[in-house]
Motif scaffolding. Structure first.
Motif, short mmCIF file in Angstrom:
data_model
loop_
_atom_site.label_atom_id
_atom_site.label_comp_id
_atom_site.label_asym_id
_atom_site.label_seq_id
_atom_site.Cartn_x
_atom_site.Cartn_y
_atom_site.Cartn_z
N ASP A 120 0.97 -1.28 0.03
CA ASP A 120 -0.03 0.07 0.00
C ASP A 120 0.84 1.44 -0.08
OD1 ASP A 120 0.71 -0.67 2.80
OD2 ASP A 120 -0.76 0.58 3.43
N ASP A 121 2.23 1.37 -0.06
CA ASP A 121 3.23 2.13 0.08
C ASP A 121 3.71 2.64 -1.32
OD1 ASP A 121 5.33 4.06 0.24
OD2 ASP A 121 5.48 3.58 2.30
N GLU A 122 3.07 3.51 -2.06
CA GLU A 122 3.51 3.57 -3.32
C GLU A 122 5.06 4.04 -3.82
OE1 GLU A 122 0.73 6.33 -5.46
OE2 GLU A 122 -0.77 4.97 -5.00
N ASP A 123 5.52 4.63 -2.53
CA ASP A 123 6.90 4.99 -2.56
C ASP A 123 7.76 3.66 -2.66
OD1 ASP A 123 6.54 7.71 -2.34
OD2 ASP A 123 6.89 7.88 -0.51
N GLN A 155 6.53 0.66 -3.78
CA GLN A 155 6.51 0.28 -5.12
C GLN A 155 7.47 0.80 -5.88
OE1 GLN A 155 2.52 0.82 -6.31
NE2 GLN A 155 1.39 -0.53 -4.71
N PHE A 156 7.54 2.12 -5.86
CA PHE A 156 8.38 2.74 -7.02
C PHE A 156 9.93 2.21 -6.69
CE2 PHE A 156 11.37 6.23 -7.81
CZ PHE A 156 11.08 6.24 -9.29
N PHE A 194 0.96 -3.79 -10.04
CA PHE A 194 0.97 -3.50 -8.68
C PHE A 194 -0.34 -3.63 -7.89
CE2 PHE A 194 4.44 -0.91 -10.64
CZ PHE A 194 5.45 -1.18 -9.85
N THR A 212 -2.43 -2.29 -4.25
CA THR A 212 -2.25 -1.59 -2.90
C THR A 212 -3.05 -2.15 -1.80
OG1 THR A 212 -4.18 -0.30 -3.47
CG2 THR A 212 -2.02 0.69 -3.92
#
Length: 142
Positions: A12-15, A17-18, A35, A37
């Motif tokens: 759930d943390d897009e940072d 994921q990136f 991805f 979340t």
């Protein structure tokens, strides 16, 4: 031509994921990322994808359906249990570690606190799982 590896990141943390995806950029033509979340997205959509993932990064602490439940569903499915699952969590609780391995996780790693350390960890995972280890290439028979 090299095989294209399909990687699913459930976090759930897009940072995060990136950063995980960024660790694969040096060899980006070999990797395709998807991805999710939360666990609900995964359980609802895993059958709808054209191709199953070759590897799953899974966070434990997510909204709606947590990582334990996602892991249980993946490893109890004859269609998905062959997919290696790497737990990448902020938890270092011994009970969480034991529970994940009991549910069938292939690896449990604690998320580093710095972005640079997370990039390095993801790079090591990339080197291990896609250069050194052999992973299943298709659905396994029961």
């Amino acid at each position: 031509m090299n095989k294209l590896f399909n990687i699913l990141v459930i976090d759930d943390d897009e940072d995060d994921q990136f950063l995980i995806q960024s660790a694969f950029l040096a060899d980006r033509e070999r990797y395709q990322f998807r991805f999710a979340t939360n666990g609900s997205n995964v359980l609802e959509n895993i059958d709808k994808s054209e191709r199953l993932p070759d590897l799953i990064f899974l966070d434990l602490n997510m909204p709606i359906i947590n990582g334990f439940e996602v892991l249980r569903n993946i490893k109890n499915s004859s269609l998905y249990r062959h997919i290696p699952v790497i737990i990448l969590s902020t938890s270092d609780d011994e009970q969480d570690v034991n529970r994940c391995y009991e549910l069938g996780a292939n690896t449990f790693m604690v998320k580093p606190s710095s972005h640079q350390d997370l990039m390095e960890l993801a790079n090591l995972v990339r080197m291990y799982w896609f250069s050194l280890a052999r992973i299943p290439t298709s659905r396994m028979n029961d």
